[in-house]
Design an enzyme around this catalytic site. Structure first.
Site, PDB file in Angstrom:
ATOM      1  N   SER A  85       0.608  -2.011   7.097  1.00 30.02           N
ATOM      2  CA  SER A  85      -0.212  -0.970   7.725  1.00 30.02           C
ATOM      3  C   SER A  85      -1.425  -1.562   8.425  1.00 30.02           C
ATOM      4  O   SER A  85      -2.115  -2.422   7.884  1.00 30.02           O
ATOM      5  CB  SER A  85      -0.693   0.026   6.670  1.00 30.02           C
ATOM      6  N   LYS A  86      -1.682  -1.092   9.640  1.00 30.85           N
ATOM      7  CA  LYS A  86      -2.888  -1.509  10.353  1.00 30.85           C
ATOM      8  C   LYS A  86      -4.075  -0.625   9.964  1.00 30.85           C
ATOM      9  O   LYS A  86      -5.194  -0.850  10.408  1.00 30.85           O
ATOM     10  CB  LYS A  86      -2.653  -1.451  11.869  1.00 30.85           C
ATOM     11  N   ASN A  87      -3.797   0.380   9.143  1.00 30.43           N
ATOM     12  CA  ASN A  87      -4.848   1.301   8.706  1.00 30.43           C
ATOM     13  C   ASN A  87      -5.184   1.129   7.226  1.00 30.43           C
ATOM     14  O   ASN A  87      -5.747   2.030   6.608  1.00 30.43           O
ATOM     15  CB  ASN A  87      -4.398   2.742   8.963  1.00 30.43           C
ATOM     16  N   LYS A  98       7.746  -8.027   7.203  1.00 32.67           N
ATOM     17  CA  LYS A  98       8.637  -8.235   6.066  1.00 32.67           C
ATOM     18  C   LYS A  98      10.066  -7.940   6.539  1.00 32.67           C
ATOM     19  O   LYS A  98      10.252  -7.052   7.356  1.00 32.67           O
ATOM     20  CB  LYS A  98       8.269  -7.268   4.924  1.00 32.67           C
ATOM     21  N   SER A 106      -0.086  -5.527   3.079  1.00 29.96           N
ATOM     22  CA  SER A 106       0.529  -4.339   3.671  1.00 29.96           C
ATOM     23  C   SER A 106       0.771  -4.502   5.159  1.00 29.96           C
ATOM     24  O   SER A 106      -0.020  -5.132   5.869  1.00 29.96           O
ATOM     25  CB  SER A 106      -0.396  -3.131   3.444  1.00 29.96           C
ATOM     26  N   ARG A 113       5.671  -0.352  13.487  1.00 31.71           N
ATOM     27  CA  ARG A 113       5.597   0.855  14.309  1.00 31.71           C
ATOM     28  C   ARG A 113       6.494   0.745  15.549  1.00 31.71           C
ATOM     29  O   ARG A 113       7.209   1.688  15.899  1.00 31.71           O
ATOM     30  CB  ARG A 113       4.142   1.083  14.722  1.00 31.71           C
ATOM     31  N   GLU A 122       6.102  -3.831  -4.897  1.00 35.74           N
ATOM     32  CA  GLU A 122       6.681  -3.359  -3.633  1.00 35.74           C
ATOM     33  C   GLU A 122       7.610  -2.177  -3.833  1.00 35.74           C
ATOM     34  O   GLU A 122       8.267  -2.065  -4.868  1.00 35.74           O
ATOM     35  CB  GLU A 122       7.481  -4.502  -2.977  1.00 35.74           C
ATOM     36  N   ASP A 123       7.688  -1.307  -2.808  1.00 36.78           N
ATOM     37  CA  ASP A 123       8.615  -0.168  -2.891  1.00 36.78           C
ATOM     38  C   ASP A 123       9.730  -0.251  -1.862  1.00 36.78           C
ATOM     39  O   ASP A 123      10.593   0.619  -1.825  1.00 36.78           O
ATOM     40  CB  ASP A 123       7.867   1.159  -2.723  1.00 36.78           C
ATOM     41  N   LEU A 181       0.820  -1.218   0.000  1.00 36.12           N
ATOM     42  CA  LEU A 181       0.000   0.000   0.000  1.00 36.12           C
ATOM     43  C   LEU A 181       0.858   1.275   0.000  1.00 36.12           C
ATOM     44  O   LEU A 181       0.863   2.034  -0.974  1.00 36.12           O
ATOM     45  CB  LEU A 181      -0.931  -0.001   1.217  1.00 36.12           C
ATOM     46  N   ASP A 182       1.592   1.486   1.080  1.00 38.40           N
ATOM     47  CA  ASP A 182       2.362   2.719   1.248  1.00 38.40           C
ATOM     48  C   ASP A 182       3.487   2.809   0.217  1.00 38.40           C
ATOM     49  O   ASP A 182       4.351   1.948   0.153  1.00 38.40           O
ATOM     50  CB  ASP A 182       2.975   2.784   2.659  1.00 38.40           C
ATOM     51  N   LYS A 204      11.375   2.402   6.392  1.00 38.28           N
ATOM     52  CA  LYS A 204      10.572   1.852   5.286  1.00 38.28           C
ATOM     53  C   LYS A 204      10.299   0.365   5.501  1.00 38.28           C
ATOM     54  O   LYS A 204      11.223  -0.426   5.674  1.00 38.28           O
ATOM     55  CB  LYS A 204      11.280   2.067   3.954  1.00 38.28           C
ATOM     56  N   GLY A 205       9.028  -0.002   5.461  1.00 40.78           N
ATOM     57  CA  GLY A 205       8.650  -1.406   5.596  1.00 40.78           C
ATOM     58  C   GLY A 205       8.845  -1.974   6.988  1.00 40.78           C
ATOM     59  O   GLY A 205       8.790  -3.186   7.182  1.00 40.78           O
ATOM     60  N   VAL A 206       9.065  -1.088   7.977  1.00 47.11           N
ATOM     61  CA  VAL A 206       9.356  -1.529   9.346  1.00 47.11           C
ATOM     62  C   VAL A 206       8.126  -1.287  10.231  1.00 47.11           C
ATOM     63  O   VAL A 206       7.378  -0.334  10.024  1.00 47.11           O
ATOM     64  CB  VAL A 206      10.577  -0.734   9.896  1.00 47.11           C
TER      65      VAL A 206
END
Length: 218
Positions: free
Chosen positions: A116-118, A145, A114, A49, A169-170, A10-11, A45-47
């Site tokens: 992300s939890k959001n 990841k 993703s 929270r 993926e970014d 996502l991000d 990045k990709g880490v």
């Protein structure tokens, strides 16, 4: 037409929420007396929270109790949610819509994978939720990841084997996760940074339908 599982991070892939993460972390860091720059932000990045906060604390050599950490983590998320609450369709990155529309029109299974939890509220804000046949986010996985858990789960939800999956993926960790799972990895962003990816594009505007068709037929 053959079918493949198309899995999107996502991000930084579909929307650029990274800028909002940066602003929220920078605000927390400033309150802790830590100078937090865009260069430092690359480490996040990709880490997760929790790990992100630990990295920031290490930058300033700051020690906190677990309770204090939890309070800051909650504060960061509240600040971040305030930013994403204002998101709309204009936040979708260039070239994403033609790719999603092509896959949808050709009845290719599409999933989100993703950290992300959001993820769900963000997809709702930008009116993309209906494009995804499956969503796996930070609420569904225990391993971050480069562990491939998020992508393996996504493929399973699409009822597709991992070897038939394609991941966009970014982040380096995301590309590594896809590779570990024997999925085709497509790096979106700097090719030097994402050199482990099977294919590289600066963004989706460089990707044409012929390339997507080739992926399906592999």
């Amino acid at each position: 037409m053959k079918k493949k599982a198309f899995i999107f991070d996502l991000d930084g892939v579909i929307v650029d929420t990274a800028k909002y993460h940066f602003l929220a972390w920078q605000k927390i860091a400033a309150q802790l007396g830590i100078d937090f720059t865009h260069e430092h932000n690359e480490q996040l990045k990709g880490v997760s929270r929790v790990r992100s906060l630990d990295i920031i604390l290490a930058l300033g050599n700051v020690q906190l109790s677990q309770e204090e950490k939890n309070n800051w983590l909650q504060q960061k998320n509240e600040d971040y949610l305030t930013y994403i609450d204002k998101m709309d369709e204009s936040e979708i990155l260039d070239g994403v819509m033609p790719v999603l529309n092509y896959l949808k029109e050709n009845k290719q299974p599409i999933a989100l994978g993703s950290a992300s939890k959001n993820a769900r509220p963000i997809l709702e804000k930008v009116s993309l939720l209906h494009y995804f046949d499956a969503i796996v986010d930070g609420n569904d996985v225990t391993n971050a990841k480069p562990d491939p858990e998020v992508f393996v789960q996504a493929a399973e939800k699409l009822n597709m084997p991992s070897v038939e999956a394609i991941v966009f993926e970014d982040s380096v960790a995301g590309v590594q996760a896809a590779n570990v799972a024997s999925m085709i990895s497509i790096g979106i962003g700097d090719a030097t940074t994402l050199q482990e990816a099977d294919y590289n594009y600066n963004d989706f505007t460089e990707m044409d339908t012929n390339f997507l068709q080739t992926l399906v037929n592999k």
